[in-house]
Design a protein around this motif. Structure first.
Motif, mmCIF file in Angstrom:
data_model
loop_
_atom_site.group_PDB
_atom_site.id
_atom_site.type_symbol
_atom_site.label_atom_id
_atom_site.label_comp_id
_atom_site.label_asym_id
_atom_site.label_seq_id
_atom_site.Cartn_x
_atom_site.Cartn_y
_atom_site.Cartn_z
ATOM 1 N N GLU A 1 1.013 4.093 -2.956
ATOM 2 C CA GLU A 1 0.859 5.507 -2.599
ATOM 3 C C GLU A 1 2.055 6.333 -3.101
ATOM 4 O O GLU A 1 1.889 7.387 -3.715
ATOM 5 C CB GLU A 1 0.737 5.600 -1.075
ATOM 6 C CG GLU A 1 0.811 6.963 -0.470
ATOM 7 C CD GLU A 1 0.973 6.859 1.049
ATOM 8 O OE1 GLU A 1 1.801 7.611 1.587
ATOM 9 O OE2 GLU A 1 0.281 6.020 1.678
ATOM 10 N N LYS B 1 -6.513 2.202 -7.012
ATOM 11 C CA LYS B 1 -5.805 3.482 -7.186
ATOM 12 C C LYS B 1 -4.903 3.434 -8.416
ATOM 13 O O LYS B 1 -4.755 4.433 -9.118
ATOM 14 C CB LYS B 1 -4.970 3.812 -5.950
ATOM 15 C CG LYS B 1 -5.760 4.449 -4.861
ATOM 16 C CD LYS B 1 -5.898 5.926 -5.182
ATOM 17 C CE LYS B 1 -6.407 6.628 -3.942
ATOM 18 N NZ LYS B 1 -7.174 7.801 -4.251
ATOM 19 N N ASN C 1 0.824 -1.207 0.000
ATOM 20 C CA ASN C 1 0.000 0.000 0.000
ATOM 21 C C ASN C 1 0.861 1.260 0.000
ATOM 22 O O ASN C 1 0.551 2.231 -0.697
ATOM 23 C CB ASN C 1 -0.972 -0.012 1.180
ATOM 24 C CG ASN C 1 -2.046 -1.054 1.007
ATOM 25 O OD1 ASN C 1 -2.510 -1.313 -0.095
ATOM 26 N ND2 ASN C 1 -2.450 -1.676 2.095
#
Length: 141
Positions: free
Chosen positions: A48, A82, A44
């Motif tokens: 990001e 994302k 993660n």
């Protein structure tokens, strides 16, 4: 390595430290050890960081690390939405890696997005899209 340690290295902004950390993580992911401590958190954090990193060499290395994880680790618990949301804004040098990463999720709902790249002007992006469609459809069969 913990995700917060990785974030701190990126906050400091020293390119050599970033690359060294990413190479260390890539070596960890490039193994058949399925019990990597903090794996989900690291993934993660890498996702990001891939969107906020501005140095293209570091960005490419982030996607290389993510790809190693996709190939060698269990990524079923990782949310790649994302990545999908930012795919159109992804630098062309990283686009084929992103598509490769998505192929290893084996998620059929990513197919329509991946199929958009079957006619991309960049040969590597097109080839990644072809392989990704094949990977996902054959996995589902």
């Amino acid at each position: 390595m913990e995700a917060n340690n990785l974030r701190n290295i990126f906050i400091k902004g020293v390119k050599k430290e970033k690359i060294n950390s990413l190479e260390y993580i890539k070596d960890q992911f490039d193994s058949f050890n399925k019990n990597i401590e903090y794996f989900d958190e690291l993934m993660n954090a890498l996702l990001e960081l891939s969107f906020i990193e501005t140095d293209s060499e570091v960005k490419i290395e982030i996607f290389e690390v993510l790809l190693k994880a996709a190939v060698f680790q269990d990524i079923d618990n990782i949310n790649f939405d994302k990545l999908i949301e930012n795919l159109e804004n992804t630098h062309e040098e990283c686009l084929s890696r992103c598509i490769d990463i998505l192929s290893f999720t084996h998620k059929v709902n990513y197919l329509p997005i991946i199929e958009r790249y079957l006619k991309h002007p960049n040969l590597y992006v097109r080839e990644s899209a072809v392989m990704a469609v094949r990977e996902i459809t054959e996995f589902e069969s």
